[in-house]
Design an enzyme around this catalytic site. Structure first.
Site, short mmCIF file in Angstrom:
data_model
loop_
_atom_site.label_atom_id
_atom_site.label_comp_id
_atom_site.label_asym_id
_atom_site.label_seq_id
_atom_site.Cartn_x
_atom_site.Cartn_y
_atom_site.Cartn_z
N GLY A 186 14.39 26.24 -24.65
CA GLY A 186 14.57 24.79 -24.50
C GLY A 186 13.31 24.00 -24.72
O GLY A 186 12.78 23.39 -23.79
N ALA A 187 12.82 24.01 -25.96
CA ALA A 187 11.52 23.38 -26.23
C ALA A 187 11.61 22.25 -27.26
O ALA A 187 10.62 21.92 -27.90
CB ALA A 187 10.53 24.44 -26.71
N GLY A 205 10.92 17.13 -23.79
CA GLY A 205 10.56 17.25 -22.38
C GLY A 205 9.51 18.30 -22.09
O GLY A 205 8.54 18.49 -22.82
N GLY A 254 9.52 21.60 -22.10
CA GLY A 254 9.35 22.71 -23.04
C GLY A 254 8.49 22.34 -24.23
O GLY A 254 7.64 23.13 -24.67
N SER A 266 14.07 24.06 -9.25
CA SER A 266 13.95 22.69 -8.75
C SER A 266 13.97 22.72 -7.23
O SER A 266 14.57 23.63 -6.63
CB SER A 266 15.11 21.83 -9.26
OG SER A 266 15.19 20.60 -8.57
N TYR A 286 24.73 22.16 -10.12
CA TYR A 286 23.35 22.21 -10.61
C TYR A 286 22.42 22.72 -9.52
O TYR A 286 21.60 23.61 -9.76
CB TYR A 286 22.91 20.82 -11.08
CG TYR A 286 21.44 20.77 -11.44
CD1 TYR A 286 20.99 21.29 -12.65
CD2 TYR A 286 20.50 20.22 -10.57
CE1 TYR A 286 19.64 21.27 -12.98
CE2 TYR A 286 19.16 20.19 -10.89
CZ TYR A 286 18.73 20.72 -12.10
OH TYR A 286 17.39 20.70 -12.41
#
Length: 326
Positions: A46-47, A50, A52, A177, A207
């Site tokens: 996931g880059a 943001g 990543g 998180s 989540y």
């Protein structure tokens, strides 16, 4: 004269708010290490934006070969080109990875193992926050937050772990998180056999529960890899300006109400990423494993971590991914 006075007043207010915001940003911790990573290979999921993307920029500037493992390879290639323009000579690669498909995870792992004889850093960064009421599931039919945020990374790590061990000392960074403290284990909800009900009240309990799964995974993984030369770090990057909550079901008027809170607490990605860098690179963490980090230091979670649930999650993940761990 009135218009001029009003304009000056607005200008002074904006200037004051800007100065206050800059002061606030300077209060957040940052990773101080100048450590180089020449010759090392880092894989980031996931880059394309943001955290990543900013992490990829940082690791490339330290000399690492950085692999962007992303669902949208077109966007990933654009990010790679942008980084190369800013950092001539940067070594980047793009590999397709759709964490909502276990078959895609297997294909990605096979490509990585074929291309790289060593993998020194694995950052499990990609994630989604999708309200269960939207009814979205993974290709295999699992709850989407659990499937992408935990299960896909669980399988990817399983498939790459021998290469990480062979490349020791190595590091695995799992992005979780602080919201994991509001999560709980809803086994049938995770498997998609019934509507998800886990967690305390909130717009997306699924989540929060997937983030608790990240924490449990990090604890058990560190235990499994003890004395194998691979350290495991679970990270809360804080509340960041990213696309994570693009599916949020929070009403527009509620967002207006939290603007003052966001002004004070929300971090830009370049600051939110600091704890990821701290765990992936810093000398200060090289002898630590199995811990949770926030603001570049160890954080004592307020969640009620249950050893039985940690083991049950591990067993369920192995079953759903059809893998075994030593």
């Amino acid at each position: 004269m009135g218009i001029l006075s009003t304009s000056l007043g607005i200008g002074a207010t904006c200037g004051g708010l800007y100065a206050l915001r800059r002061w606030r940003e300077n209060q957040w911790e940052s990773c101080k290490t100048n450590r180089r990573l020449d010759g090392q290979v880092a894989v980031i999921t996931g880059a394309t934006s943001g955290l990543g993307k900013v992490l990829a920029e940082d690791l490339v500037n330290r000399g690492a070969v950085v692999v962007l493992a992303c669902r949208n390879t077109t966007a990933a290639k654009e990010v790679a080109a942008e980084i190369k323009q800013q950092c001539p000579g940067a070594l980047l690669d793009v590999v397709e990875l759709d964490l909502s498909s276990l078959e895609s995870v297997r294909k990605c792992a096979n490509i990585l193992l074929e291309r790289y004889t060593q993998i020194n850093i694995l950052v499990c960064n990609a994630g989604v926050s999708i309200p269960p009421k939207m009814g979205i599931k993974t290709v295999e039919g699992y709850e989407i937050n659990f499937g992408v945020n935990h299960l896909g990374h669980f399988l990817l790590t399983n498939l790459l772990v021998d290469r990480l061990i062979a490349s020791a000392p190595s590091r695995i960074v799992i992005v979780s998180s602080k919201l994991h403290e509001q999560g709980s284990m809803d086994w049938e909800g995770f498997e998609g056999t019934k509507e998800f009900e886990g967690g305390k009240r909130g717009p997306n309990a699924a989540y929060c529960s997937s983030k608790l799964a990240n924490v449990y995974f990090g604890i058990k993984l560190a235990e499994k890899l003890e004395n194998r030369g691979v350290n495991v770090y679970t990270v809360c990057p804080g509340w960041n300006y990213t696309k994570l909550f693009r599916y949020s079901s929070v009403p527009f008027y509620s967002w207006i109400a939290i603007i003052p809170i966001a002004f004070w607490f929300m971090k830009p990605a370049r600051i939110g990423v600091q704890t990821l860098i701290h765990c992936a690179v810093s000398e200060d963490t090289e002898n630590e494993t199995g811990l949770f980090y926030r603001d570049c230091k160890v954080y004592q979670t307020q969640a009620n971590l249950k050893p039985k649930a940690i083991n049950e999650l591990w067993e369920l993940s192995c079953k759903l991914c059809k893998v075994e761990w030593y």
